[in-house]
Scaffold this motif. Structure first.
Motif, PDB file in Angstrom:
ATOM      1  N   MET A  88      17.027 -11.856  17.180  1.00 59.96           N
ATOM      2  CA  MET A  88      16.998 -12.146  15.743  1.00 59.96           C
ATOM      3  C   MET A  88      15.645 -11.800  15.120  1.00 59.96           C
ATOM      4  SD  MET A  88      19.221 -15.651  15.461  1.00 59.96           S
ATOM      5  CE  MET A  88      19.257 -15.579  13.677  1.00 59.96           C
ATOM      6  N   ASN A  89      15.023 -10.732  15.615  1.00 62.23           N
ATOM      7  CA  ASN A  89      13.717 -10.301  15.135  1.00 62.23           C
ATOM      8  C   ASN A  89      13.667  -8.777  15.226  1.00 62.23           C
ATOM      9  OD1 ASN A  89      11.076 -10.294  14.325  1.00 62.23           O
ATOM     10  ND2 ASN A  89      10.250 -10.820  16.316  1.00 62.23           N
ATOM     11  N   PRO A  90      14.338  -8.079  14.309  1.00 65.11           N
ATOM     12  CA  PRO A  90      14.407  -6.624  14.407  1.00 65.11           C
ATOM     13  C   PRO A  90      13.031  -5.970  14.274  1.00 65.11           C
ATOM     14  CG  PRO A  90      15.241  -7.365  12.290  1.00 65.11           C
ATOM     15  CD  PRO A  90      14.998  -8.592  13.109  1.00 65.11           C
ATOM     16  N   ALA A  91      12.852  -4.874  14.977  1.00 66.01           N
ATOM     17  CA  ALA A  91      11.604  -4.114  14.889  1.00 66.01           C
ATOM     18  C   ALA A  91      11.443  -3.564  13.474  1.00 66.01           C
ATOM     19  CB  ALA A  91      11.625  -2.978  15.899  1.00 66.01           C
ATOM     20  N   GLU A  92      10.188  -3.424  13.038  1.00 66.30           N
ATOM     21  CA  GLU A  92       9.949  -2.869  11.714  1.00 66.30           C
ATOM     22  C   GLU A  92       8.645  -2.085  11.697  1.00 66.30           C
ATOM     23  OE1 GLU A  92       9.497  -5.859   8.686  1.00 66.30           O
ATOM     24  OE2 GLU A  92       7.718  -6.700   9.599  1.00 66.30           O
ATOM     25  N   LEU A  93       8.615  -1.098  10.848  1.00 71.95           N
ATOM     26  CA  LEU A  93       7.414  -0.315  10.588  1.00 71.95           C
ATOM     27  C   LEU A  93       7.106  -0.498   9.112  1.00 71.95           C
ATOM     28  CD1 LEU A  93       5.300   1.787  11.457  1.00 71.95           C
ATOM     29  CD2 LEU A  93       6.934   3.539  10.800  1.00 71.95           C
ATOM     30  N   VAL A  94       5.925  -1.001   8.807  1.00 74.18           N
ATOM     31  CA  VAL A  94       5.550  -1.310   7.430  1.00 74.18           C
ATOM     32  C   VAL A  94       4.652  -0.208   6.882  1.00 74.18           C
ATOM     33  CG1 VAL A  94       4.330  -2.957   5.953  1.00 74.18           C
ATOM     34  CG2 VAL A  94       5.717  -3.781   7.844  1.00 74.18           C
ATOM     35  N   ALA A  95       4.963   0.263   5.693  1.00 72.95           N
ATOM     36  CA  ALA A  95       4.115   1.224   4.983  1.00 72.95           C
ATOM     37  C   ALA A  95       3.557   0.517   3.755  1.00 72.95           C
ATOM     38  CB  ALA A  95       4.921   2.447   4.569  1.00 72.95           C
ATOM     39  N   VAL A  96       2.240   0.486   3.648  1.00 72.96           N
ATOM     40  CA  VAL A  96       1.577  -0.189   2.531  1.00 72.96           C
ATOM     41  C   VAL A  96       0.845   0.859   1.705  1.00 72.96           C
ATOM     42  CG1 VAL A  96      -0.149  -1.913   1.889  1.00 72.96           C
ATOM     43  CG2 VAL A  96       1.281  -2.279   3.898  1.00 72.96           C
ATOM     44  N   GLU A  97       1.110   0.875   0.417  1.00 72.89           N
ATOM     45  CA  GLU A  97       0.425   1.803  -0.486  1.00 72.89           C
ATOM     46  C   GLU A  97      -0.622   1.024  -1.266  1.00 72.89           C
ATOM     47  OE1 GLU A  97       1.414   4.516  -4.391  1.00 72.89           O
ATOM     48  OE2 GLU A  97       2.985   4.217  -2.903  1.00 72.89           O
ATOM     49  N   LEU A  98      -1.874   1.436  -1.134  1.00 74.10           N
ATOM     50  CA  LEU A  98      -2.973   0.780  -1.835  1.00 74.10           C
ATOM     51  C   LEU A  98      -3.334   1.585  -3.070  1.00 74.10           C
ATOM     52  CD1 LEU A  98      -5.247  -0.039   1.232  1.00 74.10           C
ATOM     53  CD2 LEU A  98      -3.559  -1.504   0.132  1.00 74.10           C
ATOM     54  N   SER A  99      -3.591   0.896  -4.158  1.00 73.69           N
ATOM     55  CA  SER A  99      -4.008   1.571  -5.382  1.00 73.69           C
ATOM     56  C   SER A  99      -5.133   0.765  -6.016  1.00 73.69           C
ATOM     57  CB  SER A  99      -2.828   1.718  -6.346  1.00 73.69           C
ATOM     58  OG  SER A  99      -2.305   0.456  -6.667  1.00 73.69           O
ATOM     59  N   PRO A 100      -6.007   1.430  -6.774  1.00 73.07           N
ATOM     60  CA  PRO A 100      -7.130   0.706  -7.386  1.00 73.07           C
ATOM     61  C   PRO A 100      -6.642  -0.253  -8.461  1.00 73.07           C
ATOM     62  CG  PRO A 100      -7.067   2.961  -8.171  1.00 73.07           C
ATOM     63  CD  PRO A 100      -6.021   2.842  -7.096  1.00 73.07           C
ATOM     64  N   GLN A 101      -7.355  -1.353  -8.575  1.00 75.07           N
ATOM     65  CA  GLN A 101      -7.035  -2.325  -9.612  1.00 75.07           C
ATOM     66  C   GLN A 101      -7.703  -1.879 -10.907  1.00 75.07           C
ATOM     67  OE1 GLN A 101      -8.139  -6.290  -8.600  1.00 75.07           O
ATOM     68  NE2 GLN A 101      -7.421  -7.163 -10.502  1.00 75.07           N
ATOM     69  N   VAL A 102      -6.964  -1.883 -11.996  1.00 75.02           N
ATOM     70  CA  VAL A 102      -7.488  -1.453 -13.289  1.00 75.02           C
ATOM     71  C   VAL A 102      -7.965  -2.680 -14.048  1.00 75.02           C
ATOM     72  CG1 VAL A 102      -6.933  -0.301 -15.450  1.00 75.02           C
ATOM     73  CG2 VAL A 102      -5.905   0.490 -13.318  1.00 75.02           C
ATOM     74  N   SER A 103      -9.218  -2.645 -14.496  1.00 71.22           N
ATOM     75  CA  SER A 103      -9.774  -3.756 -15.271  1.00 71.22           C
ATOM     76  C   SER A 103      -9.273  -3.700 -16.702  1.00 71.22           C
ATOM     77  CB  SER A 103     -11.301  -3.697 -15.268  1.00 71.22           C
ATOM     78  OG  SER A 103     -11.792  -3.827 -13.962  1.00 71.22           O
ATOM     79  N   ALA A 104      -9.147  -4.848 -17.334  1.00 75.73           N
ATOM     80  CA  ALA A 104      -8.644  -4.918 -18.706  1.00 75.73           C
ATOM     81  C   ALA A 104      -9.619  -4.288 -19.699  1.00 75.73           C
ATOM     82  CB  ALA A 104      -8.377  -6.369 -19.088  1.00 75.73           C
ATOM     83  N   GLY A 105     -10.915  -4.238 -19.369  1.00 74.38           N
ATOM     84  CA  GLY A 105     -11.918  -3.713 -20.293  1.00 74.38           C
ATOM     85  C   GLY A 105     -12.074  -2.206 -20.257  1.00 74.38           C
ATOM     86  N   LEU A 106     -11.338  -1.497 -19.418  1.00 72.90           N
ATOM     87  CA  LEU A 106     -11.508  -0.037 -19.326  1.00 72.90           C
ATOM     88  C   LEU A 106     -10.515   0.712 -20.158  1.00 72.90           C
ATOM     89  CD1 LEU A 106     -12.268   0.402 -15.544  1.00 72.90           C
ATOM     90  CD2 LEU A 106     -13.860   0.436 -17.433  1.00 72.90           C
TER      91      LEU A 106
END
Length: 65
Positions: free
Chosen positions: A47-65
């Motif tokens: 009850m614990n299937p194998a998994e491959l995780v893909a994480v996409e990182l992106s820059p955080q945009v500030s409200a003042g820019l």
């Protein structure tokens, strides 16, 4: 090894690990925990299937820019 709602045993043989798979956040920090692809000491994935995780990182945009 897992049950609905969480893991039963971790690779270091800890019972009912707090972080067994998924996305977690504490304050300004975030973590992604994969359930993994293989088996550890005991070659069983119940009850614990194998998994491959893909994480996409992106820059955080500030409200003042």
């Amino acid at each position: 090894m897992g049950i609905p709602g969480g893991g039963v045993i971790a690779p270091d043989f800890t019972l009912f690990p707090k972080y067994c798979g998924g996305c977690y956040q504490a304050g300004d920090s975030a973590a992604v925990v994969s359930r993994g692809l293989g088996a550890h000491s005991v070659p069983v994935r119940f009850m614990n299937p194998a998994e491959l995780v893909a994480v996409e990182l992106s820059p955080q945009v500030s409200a003042g820019l």
